[in-house]
Design an enzyme around this catalytic site. Structure first.
Site, PDB file in Angstrom:
ATOM      1  N   SER A   1     -12.588 -44.010  36.418  1.00 38.08           N
ATOM      2  CA  SER A   1     -13.153 -43.854  37.737  1.00 38.08           C
ATOM      3  C   SER A   1     -11.954 -43.667  38.576  1.00 38.08           C
ATOM      4  O   SER A   1     -10.745 -44.063  38.454  1.00 38.08           O
ATOM      5  CB  SER A   1     -14.034 -45.075  37.926  1.00 38.08           C
ATOM      6  OG  SER A   1     -13.149 -46.062  37.675  1.00 38.08           O
ATOM      7  N   LYS A   2     -12.373 -42.971  39.825  1.00 39.81           N
ATOM      8  CA  LYS A   2     -11.345 -42.745  40.799  1.00 39.81           C
ATOM      9  C   LYS A   2     -11.551 -43.474  41.989  1.00 39.81           C
ATOM     10  O   LYS A   2     -12.124 -43.281  42.907  1.00 39.81           O
ATOM     11  CB  LYS A   2     -11.690 -41.038  41.386  1.00 39.81           C
ATOM     12  CG  LYS A   2     -11.184 -40.229  40.228  1.00 39.81           C
ATOM     13  CD  LYS A   2     -11.417 -38.637  40.862  1.00 39.81           C
ATOM     14  CE  LYS A   2     -10.375 -38.466  42.183  1.00 39.81           C
ATOM     15  NZ  LYS A   2      -9.202 -37.833  41.567  1.00 39.81           N
ATOM     16  N   ILE A   3     -10.735 -44.771  41.889  1.00 36.15           N
ATOM     17  CA  ILE A   3     -10.823 -45.971  42.552  1.00 36.15           C
ATOM     18  C   ILE A   3      -9.555 -45.737  43.566  1.00 36.15           C
ATOM     19  O   ILE A   3      -8.476 -45.555  43.100  1.00 36.15           O
ATOM     20  CB  ILE A   3     -10.631 -46.911  41.874  1.00 36.15           C
ATOM     21  CG1 ILE A   3     -11.996 -47.200  40.935  1.00 36.15           C
ATOM     22  CG2 ILE A   3     -10.334 -48.357  42.752  1.00 36.15           C
ATOM     23  CD1 ILE A   3     -11.670 -48.481  39.809  1.00 36.15           C
TER      24      ILE A   3
END
Ligand code: PMP
Length: 325
Positions: free
Chosen positions: A173-175
């Site tokens: 995920s692109k956190i």
């Protein structure tokens, strides 16, 4: 010695948009970018608890059309990132995609552009956790050219930092907070005179670049780390696998050792920002003869035609932003 190369220039241009002239979507409405402000008490600002996507749109001058690339795929990944971060109740893929397209439309871009949708923990509160917090979202759009070189081949170097592991921060995920890790990698590579970083997993396999997935060619086979090797499940990566199948190139997903890159016939990086970026050397060893190889060249050319809506076989990748004139 680091000079202001294409990467730095592109990053600086994106850093300093003329805010008043761009429109963004922010917490329920379309507003000038300069009016989209958050409190310094916002949880996502305090702790990096936001998720985001980077979406490109390509101007096609012959058709006078702007094509947004893989919007639905980006929104699906954004919604998956939200799920991982305990943010339920986000707009549907269709509704979110429509907001992305509307931001591009309202800015009336007639050049390549970049769109960033982000969902973030909006509660104003001290206290590190994921649960029991509210969230909101924005979508911004700015003009955007090449992020790293896509023509001559770049010099990359393996960095001492390791890719943040899925056991620490979800890799797929692109956190926002997790991007401190690639920032360390990119800066180490650039301050050491390279244009981009090669980042290894905790167990020493090749993961990816700072914000790009990696492919190498050995004996005519295109090889890329598997999705369980701490990589971001890249949308460009998936597109290249699709392109390779279309072009009759065999693809293998498996772990890659660092020194395999030293003897590979070709290496290239790919990502929404980076596009297709051939690698000319790894840790000072030329890749092949140091020139851009035939597989990277063919994939690059096909990719750049596809993203500007020039290939009927890949029209499903792009969404026209404007009504045809
Ligand atoms: N890895 C990382 C860490 C990234 O930030 C990106 C850019 N989103 C990529 C790979 C490439 O992913 P994509 O092709 O989906 O842009």
């Amino acid at each position: 010695m680091v000079t202001e190369n294409a990467a730095v220039a592109a990053a600086n241009a994106a850093d300093k948009p003329d805010q008043d002239s761009f429109v963004c979507y922010f917490e329920g409405g379309y507003v000038p970018l300069g009016d989209a402000r958050i409190s310094i008490m916002t949880h996502a600002f305090l702790y990096g608890t936001g998720v985001f996507e980077g979406i490109r749109a390509y101007w096609n001058p012959e058709q006078k059309q702007l094509y947004a690339l893989r919007v639905q795929e980006h929104i699906v990944r954004l919604r998956n990132s939200c799920k991982i971060m305990l943010m339920a109740d986000v707009p549907s893929v269709e509704d979110f995609s429509n907001i992305v397209l509307e931001v591009l439309r309202r800015n009336n871009f007639r050049e390549d552009a970049y769109c960033r949708p982000s969902v973030y923990k909006s509660t104003k509160a001290i206290g590190v956790r994921l649960h029991g917090l509210s969230h909101d979202f924005y979508v911004l759009g700015v003009p955007f050219g090449d992020y790293i070189d896509t023509e001559k081949g770049i010099a990359v170097g393996t960095v001492s930092w390791r890719r943040v592991s899925d056991t620490a921060i979800p890799a797929r995920s692109k956190i926002t907070g997790s991007y401190v890790n690639p920032a360390f990698s990119k800066t180490e590579a650039m301050l050491n005179g390279f244009e981009e970083a090669i980042v290894l997993t905790q167990d020493g396999h090749v993961a990816e670049g700072s914000a790009e997935n990696l492919f190498m060619v050995r004996d005519g086979v295109l090889i890329t780390p598997a999705v369980s090797d701490e990589i971001l499940e890249g949308i460009t990566r998936a597109g290249i696998i699709e392109l390779a199948e279309h072009l009759g190139i065999k693809v293998k997903e498996r772990s890659i050792d660092r020194t395999e890159l030293y003897i590979a016939d070709e290496v290239f990086l790919c990502g929404t920002g980076a596009q297709i970026s051939p690698v000319s050397s790894v840790d000072h060893r030329p890749v092949g003869d140091g020139r851009v190889g035939p597989v990277a060249r063919l994939i690059g050319k096909t990719y750049f035609d596809a993203v500007r809506g020039r290939l009927p076989e890949f029209r499903h990748w792009v969404t026209p932003v404007y009504k045809s004139e």
